[in-house]
Design a protein around this motif. Structure first.
Motif, PDB file in Angstrom:
ATOM      1  N   GLU A 122       0.763  -1.414   0.048  1.00 23.13           N
ATOM      2  CA  GLU A 122       0.022  -0.064  -0.080  1.00 23.13           C
ATOM      3  C   GLU A 122       0.965   1.283   0.030  1.00 23.13           C
ATOM      4  N   ARG A 167      -4.052  -1.508  -5.892  1.00 25.65           N
ATOM      5  CA  ARG A 167      -2.992  -1.417  -5.170  1.00 25.65           C
ATOM      6  C   ARG A 167      -1.796  -2.447  -5.640  1.00 25.65           C
ATOM      7  N   ALA A 227       2.258   1.623  -3.356  1.00 27.99           N
ATOM      8  CA  ALA A 227       1.107   1.993  -4.559  1.00 27.99           C
ATOM      9  C   ALA A 227       1.046   3.727  -4.158  1.00 27.99           C
ATOM     10  N   GLU A 228       0.869   4.115  -2.803  1.00 25.59           N
ATOM     11  CA  GLU A 228       0.349   5.398  -2.484  1.00 25.59           C
ATOM     12  C   GLU A 228       1.547   6.300  -3.256  1.00 25.59           C
TER      13      GLU A 228
END
Lengths: 365, 365
Positions: free
Chosen positions: B273, B300, B276-277
């Motif tokens: 995560e 994600r 992905a962010e």
């Protein structure tokens, strides 16, 4: 890490790895082969390389397609799905031929069969099926019994049923079996036997009559989805499979085939045949009798022998010496041993095995 | 031998190998794992080991079965064959969900669908199917578009269709996807994405409602042959598969799962995560826009971005720097890149990738 094992696998499949496979696999992992795209040119090269080497090794005509599946078991299912609207016919002489017949029934078709008791091979020259069977399924080498049929007899069966397609299981006899391509429409095998590769890959060859049948059948009924012959061909033409296939398996097959090409299929056959002769000759003079009663039905690649008093002790005894033998199949598990004889084996290994069997015959009461 | 490649695979599958896989594979070959019997206790141990680790990693209830297939594509077919007499329903938001719908049609069933244009995710809360659909197929993570659906919304869909079975594709989101087991009957994935393993193995989980449906359906129609849920369960109960499965693949999965267990699924998710962010945050400020328009539908694990002027040059440019990115899917092949973000990746690799993307954005006109 557990210790390496130096055991020699004489099992009928999974079997002994072909020489070089360990090095090829190590190289494959170092080169990130498992990470390459199944839609890219590099993978297409391995697909086409393996397909064309198989074609040349087995003398297969150009108009037969090469499809990769998950297993030989899948090939049996896809052949029925793609080629039988109603009636299939089955020559049953052991567990794998019986399973193919059962599959046809499970898939809603009407199988008929010609069966012989296990331990015998069928006389194909005297078998006839209904004139309207669409597919005749022949297990050329019955891994469960150690019975091998001749392609000359399959050709005879074909001539007497010219309108039926012929599907042939050479799962445990490839690449030794001398396929008569004029007599067969579909042929399949898996790679963990005669090719000495990790399991998880089946190979199916499909000829023009079977492709045409799949096409015509598809116009009036469901013949499957992603693994119909039509879908498989659409992708095979691009060196691909419909799904993400076993990339590593196809890569390793290509490598092993290149090595087999250098030796030549005749030399591979000669080696296997000489070892088989030696083993059968030993068995005949031993308490361990070949399970198949007809001498000309003795499989060259998968040899089953009855062990008086049960096979468990013999298998355990030989395992202690580093020789891994297979049990019998199904109900015969505890009465038989099964011995694989594949291109991966050497004459020396076979001589050592025969000595160990001879020693066991006298050591075990 | 060709030179080792040090490229980092950011493809969406086949993908980067999970750390340790090369060593585990080398060990497997040294220990003759590819030669062991698929009917023996040693293999059953790997089967059961992998199954129980999957159960624990994904929080799966005890009454869900773990089956191994050839691919996730096969899972899509078997789900329809085993669970649909007539009507299936499909939430279509990309190529893989569309393919599942097409499969149902090819298998002679009557699929209905709720579709959104590619680049959008469907609003599951506002989708309703006919009351008599037997199965609802949901592609939770659409690898072709980079769209990810939430399990809370799948649960909502399930509550409004309590009698329908729910089948969910987590092919490219496992083990990151937080499966809500109360809302799903079947879930499947393949190992060459989030588990960083060689391709050629699909995993299918089947819950009690789906097992019961397969049984009742089998009493009035063909639901397949060797890979019906009933046949799969008969063998799975013994730590086996009906055919000779991908033994090496299951062995390696068991090893990778043991390592993932040590890290824990929460930590794996957190890593994915955070990466992905960072990537989405970069994309938003770059010329490369995420393909999915709804921010809460951004996957994600499989990130698709539109590349103005075409993706081929960008992919080639990054390949030259050792970063392997995927093309877009199908018609979008030349307009998108797709980037895998799996447990195998490290934060450092992702930071390097983002720097390279930033550099490319200014270097490529």
């Amino acid at each position: 890490m557990d210790k390496p094992r130096n055991d020699i696998y004489f099992t009928v499949g999974p079997a002994k790895l072909y020489p070089g496979v360990v090095a090829y696999a190590t190289e494959a992992f170092e080169r990130n082969i498992p990470s390459i795209s199944h839609r890219g040119e590099e993978f297409a090269g391995y697909y086409r390389g393996a397909a064309s080497k198989l074609r040349s090794l087995l003398g297969m005509p150009q108009d037969y397609e090469v499809f990769f599946l998950g297993s030989a078991t899948e090939a049996m299912e896809r052949i029925v799905e793609n080629c039988v609207e109603e009636k299939s016919a089955h020559v049953v002489h052991g567990a794998f031929s019986r399973r193919w017949e059962k599959m046809s029934y499970e898939l809603g078709r009407k199988p008929e069969k010609a069966a012989v008791p296990e331990g015998h091979i069928p006389d194909l020259k005297n078998i006839s099926f209904s004139s309207d069977v669409e597919l005749i399924c022949v297990t050329q080498n019955e891994t469960s019994t150690g019975g091998e049929l001749r392609f000359a007899d399959i050709a005879d069966l074909h001539q007497r049923h010219p309108d039926a397609l012929i599907g042939v299981d050479i799962v445990s006899s490839a690449p030794i079996a001398e396929v008569d391509w004029s007599a067969v429409d579909m042929v399949f095998f898996s790679v963990q036997k005669g090719f000495g590769l990790p399991s998880g890959l089946g190979v199916l060859f499909v000829g023009p009559r079977a492709m045409a049948k799949a096409l015509s059948l598809s116009e009036r009924m469901s013949i499957g989805s992603y693994h119909t012959f039509l879908e498989l061909k659409k992708y095979a033409d691009q060196g691909q499979a419909p799904e993400t296939p076993n990339i590593l398996g196809i890569y390793l097959l290509d490598k092993v085939l290149a090595d087999m090409e250098k030796i030549g299929v005749r030399a591979l056959r000669k080696g296997v045949e000489q070892r088989a002769e030696k083993l059968y000759s030993f068995l005949e003079g031993s308490p361990f009798a070949p399970f198949i009663k007809e001498k000309d039905g003795w499989s060259r690649t998968t040899i089953a022998a009855e062990i008086p008093g049960g096979s468990a002790r013999l298998i355990e005894h030989l395992k202690g010496k580093g020789f891994m033998l297979g049990t019998g199949y199904g109900e015969n598990a505890e009465h038989h041993v099964r011995i694989g004889n594949f291109p991966a084996h050497t004459d020396e290994e076979y001589n050592a095995l025969i000595s160990a069997l001879a020693e066991s015959a006298s050591a075990l009461p």
